[in-house]
Design an enzyme around this catalytic site. Structure first.
Site, PDB file in Angstrom:
ATOM      1  N   GLU B 441      42.407  43.597  40.956  1.00  0.00           N
ATOM      2  CA  GLU B 441      42.306  42.718  39.782  1.00  0.00           C
ATOM      3  C   GLU B 441      41.644  43.423  38.590  1.00  0.00           C
ATOM      4  O   GLU B 441      40.870  42.830  37.860  1.00  0.00           O
ATOM      5  CB  GLU B 441      41.537  41.426  40.117  1.00  0.00           C
ATOM      6  N   GLY B 442      41.958  44.674  38.418  1.00  0.00           N
ATOM      7  CA  GLY B 442      41.369  45.462  37.324  1.00  0.00           C
ATOM      8  C   GLY B 442      40.165  46.223  37.836  1.00  0.00           C
ATOM      9  O   GLY B 442      39.144  45.630  38.187  1.00  0.00           O
TER      10      GLY B 442
END
Lengths: 262, 593
Positions: B441-442
């Site tokens: 997620e990043g």
């Protein structure tokens, strides 16, 4: 069939109970209260039985106004309505007398109760209630030997109802005995009977709209004079550290002369 | 060994005394809810987490599923039971509005309750979290047909969902997505391409899986502006029957952690028969996905807190139980050994874990509260302010618990000594799980760029100004409450350092030196983290001055003092380094390595 189930508000077994310095009780500040785990098993059994045979489950609690939260929890599991008898701390005998009144009023086919509450572990109210009502009792309802999972237990339940009788597998010394009692009767539940369901969020929302009748204990006209007086609360003694013994002779000697058990 | 997963009294303290759940419940949007409903749901989640999920964690971790013939992936028996239990409990729609069949519980109460489920068995919870996230994309951007076709069954728990973004050549760089979508005569699209690391992308706990997939419509512009969002089911309905939709699981990754939840490679349209449904408008995929991504990032942050918390509580129990050594001043070797918690260094490690875990939880729950306010406050100005602050805090709330949480998990192993380095104790497993949180997620690097390059400068720095005002207000409250300068001064200095670094770097960016600005994103993230978590601890310390539970109040005080003395004091040094322009790594030639 109509089943009356009792639910007691007890201290959360996940938290450490602290006794007040003067021994008059325990600290309630910061304490979490939960439904007595044995009573949750009674609620589950009642829900299972009414699912099979039809009927209603009425949940009763005796305690402070906050005990509506524990009733609500049973309603969230699926019970239809609740009754709160507003009262302070009562002993088992007074509880049984109050319940006797309610049973006379509600006329259930069956009363299901936890075999004991996890706060005082008295294990008396169910037996006393059956005595006062003159009803048969089956205590410590449990599972049939060898059943572990929730599915297995649901297939071969410990409590079976047919033709106005209940057959109950109960924990006895050395194993399980199965007895039959004629309804109406009082059945108390032991830990292994079933796996109580969790209160789901949709169930919690439904429970908000279910009725809870509040009855002040004084209005029941029951003699609740305590027969048991609490003198003092104290912590159990701390466990002492173990010791290593050099040989069997020393062990026998210690068991005989220090522990005085042989 | 039993494990409480979180400290109940601390969670209750955060909800009631620090984050004012009762005040939130007074908003018109939550008229159906009360403290009682929130408390009952919390109790139910605690029970499920402790009685169903935690006992399943070890077996599930030990038996990661593999790929079977025909692309089948079979999950552990306990994952099936957990799925049934969690669906029945109502986790999928707890915080969704009634209009889509949800319960509309405040996000604050939902996040606090679900944190226990994550700590109990993160793989089991993730399957549901992913499904809610995917269904929400359809809820937000899909039309009625898509909602009826997919969303309903996902929210009911009959089908699950995934986020299918990553491709072998497009991980952090989503502008390079190459999966193709070709318009078909029936109004749907034919999808073809390969996706990797798709969590929950193949399993047998539900009959169907809906992949929310990024793909490029034929002829779309290059880069981010040409990416669209599609709902691609593993099986599609034909005449009321589910048939294979040409989505093949071609491999299952062997992961370090999160072993209960398979992450897979998916091949779409090998036979040219993979149907996809466009969600929303064409070429808006990244925009849609980003809206969900912020929520997903908060979920990762909460997961990181949970994985650190369960290990922290295991470490407390072990340290109290394990006798080893004697007090430094004890000379007599025949005296009994003392539990290791008596040793100062073990206590230091426990207090550090507490400061990270409970400081991180406070931050994530504050973000949940801001989510509620940004969506439901009746005053538009309040909604806007909450949104801007939440936007600023999100990359910090994702990164801090992942980075510091990994350290907390390391300390939990350290306390277990040699046993902690074996699979006999579960602390090594939570440590393996935790590592993913700095990546998915990043990555932490992406979060740093997001914080400095986007969030700090958004709306002329409005979020940061608002935050500074709130921290200053907490500092004033702390002084009024009589809290010592050892608690307030380090935070006050940290805040000044953060503002100063923001001004320095903002000026660089404004004069066109964007590279020079963003080179400092890692230090900038550290500076923001120690300050924001310091703010969380001071807020807790202020609230604890009224707490009647003395153990709780003293625990909060100890952790707050520890944080200010050891972490908040790092802020001025970080700001000084940023001001000095030290970025020798930027000039590095790979040949020198």
């Amino acid at each position: 069939m109509k089943i009356l189930v009792t639910v007691k508000r007890v201290t959360d077994y996940e938290r450490k109970v602290k006794i007040k310095p003067d021994g008059s009780g325990f600290e309630t500040e910061g304490m979490n209260f939960v439904p007595n785990p044995f009573d949750e098993i009674a609620v589950e059994e009642a829900l299972r039985l009414t699912k099979e045979h039809g009927g209603d489950v009425v949940v009763v609690s005796i305690g402070p106004n906050d005990a509506t939260q524990q009733i609500r929890q049973a309603l969230a599991m699926g019970a239809q309505r609740g009754i709160l008898v507003q009262a302070g701390e009562l002993d088992s005998d007074a509880v049984a007398r109050v319940l006797q009144k309610l049973v006379e009023k509600e006329n259930p086919d069956l009363v299901l109760m936890g075999k004991q509450a996890t706060d005082d572990d008295a294990n008396q109210a169910g037996q006393l209630l059956a005595g006062y009502l003159g009803w048969p009792q089956a205590t410590f309802a449990s599972k049939t030997e060898g059943l572990e999972s929730a599915e297995e237990k649901a297939q071969k339940p410990g409590v079976k109802v047919a033709d106005g009788w209940a057959s109950v597998a109960r924990e006895a010394d050395g194993g399980i005995e199965t007895i039959k009692v004629q309804l109406p009767a009082v059945i108390t539940t032991d830990l292994r009977l079933n796996h109580p369901r969790f209160a789901s969020l949709p169930g919690i929302m439904k429970a908000k709209k279910k009725p809870i009748e509040e009855i002040p204990v004084a209005s029941l006209g029951v003699d609740i004079t305590p027969k048991v007086r609490v003198l003092k609360y104290e912590e159990p003694p701390a466990r002492l550290a173990g010791v290593k013994v050099a040989d069997v002779d020393e062990l026998v000697n210690k068991l005989k002369n220090e522990a005085k058990v042989i | 060994m039993s494990n409480p997963l979180f400290s109940d009294r601390h969670v209750d303290f955060l909800l009631r005394e620090v984050l004012d759940l009762p005040g939130l419940l007074a908003l018109p949007a939550f008229v159906e809810h009360s403290e009682e409903t929130c408390a009952m749901y919390m109790d139910a989640c605690r029970k499920v987490a402790r009685q169903v999920l935690l006992p399943s964690y070890g077996p599930v971790d030990a038996a990661a599923p593999g790929l079977e013939a025909g692309g089948q992936v079979r999950l552990h028996r306990d994952m099936h039971e957990a799925h049934r239990t969690l669906v029945e409990l109502g986790v999928l729609t707890a915080a969704r509005p009634e209009a889509v069949g949800g319960t509309g519980l405040p996000m604050l109460a939902t996040a606090a309750s679900h944190a226990y489920l994550m700590a109990g068995n993160l793989a089991a919870y993730a399957l549901e979290g992913l499904t809610t996230g995917a269904a929400r994309l359809i809820e937000s951007f899909g039309d009625d047909d898509l909602r009826a076709r997919f969303m309903r069954k996902m929210y009911d728990g009959e089908w699950t969902g995934t986020m299918a973004l990553t491709e072998p050549q497009a991980g952090s760089s989503l502008s390079d997505v190459a999966t193709k979508a070709t318009p078909a005569a029936d109004g749907t699209f034919r999808i073809s391409g390969t996706k990797v690391f798709i969590s929950g992308g193949a399993h047998d706990v539900a009959e169907n899986i809906i992949h929310l997939t990024l793909a490029r419509i034929e002829g779309a512009p290059a880069g981010i502006k040409g990416v669209s969002l599609f709902a691609v089911p593993a099986k599609r309905e034909v005449n009321g029957k589910l048939v294979d939709n040409d989505v093949l699981c071609s491999s299952v990754f062997h992961k370090v952690g999160w072993r209960g939840l398979p992450s897979v490679q998916l091949s779409f349209g090998d036979r040219g028969e993979c149907h996809g449904w466009l969600v929303g408008a064409p070429h808006q995929g990244i925009k849609y996905m980003f809206q969900m991504m912020n929520e997903a990032r908060l979920m990762v942050g909460l997961n990181a807190v949970a994985s650190a918390s369960v290990a922290f509580h295991a470490a407390i129990a072990y340290a109290q139980d394990r006798p080893q050594g004697r007090p430094l001043t004890a000379k007599d070797p025949t005296t009994p050994q003392i539990p290791i918690i008596e040793h100062a260094d073990v206590r230091r490690m426990l207090l550090r874990q507490k400061a990270i875990v409970e400081g991180g939880l406070a931050l994530l729950l504050e973000c949940a509260r801001l989510t509620d306010l940004s969506e439901h406050h009746p005053d538009p100005a309040e909604r806007k302010a909450a949104f801007l602050l939440l936007d600023l805090l999100t990359p910090i709330a994702k990164t801090f618990p992942a980075e510091y949480g990994f350290e907390a998990n390391t300390l939990a192993i350290q306390i277990h000594g040699g046993y902690g380095y074996t699979s006999e104790y579960p602390v090594e497993a939570w440590w393996r799980d935790q590592k993913l949180n700095t990546i998915h997620e990043g990555t932490s690097g992406i979060q740093g760029l997001d914080l400095l390059g986007r969030k700090m400068v958004a709306e002329g720095g409005a979020g940061l100004r608002d935050l500074a005002g709130r921290v200053t207000a907490t500092l004033a409250k702390a002084s009024q409450a009589g809290l010592p300068a050892t608690l307030t001064e380090p935070l006050s200095a940290a805040l000044q350092a953060w503002l100063q670094a923001s001004a320095t770097l903002g000026a660089k960016g404004a004069t066109g030196d964007v590279d020079g600005m963003l080179r400092h994103s890692a230090d900038y993230m550290s500076l923001a983290s120690v300050t924001v978590v310091g703010w969380m601890w001071l807020r807790q310390a202020v609230a604890a001055t009224n707490a009647t539970d003395r153990d709780l109040a003293q625990g909060v005080d100890a952790a707050a003092r520890y944080w200010m003395a050891t972490e908040a004091t790092k802020a001025p040094a970080l700001a000084a380094r940023i001001a000095s322009g030290e970025d020798s790594y930027a000039a590095l030639d790979p040949a020198w390595l």
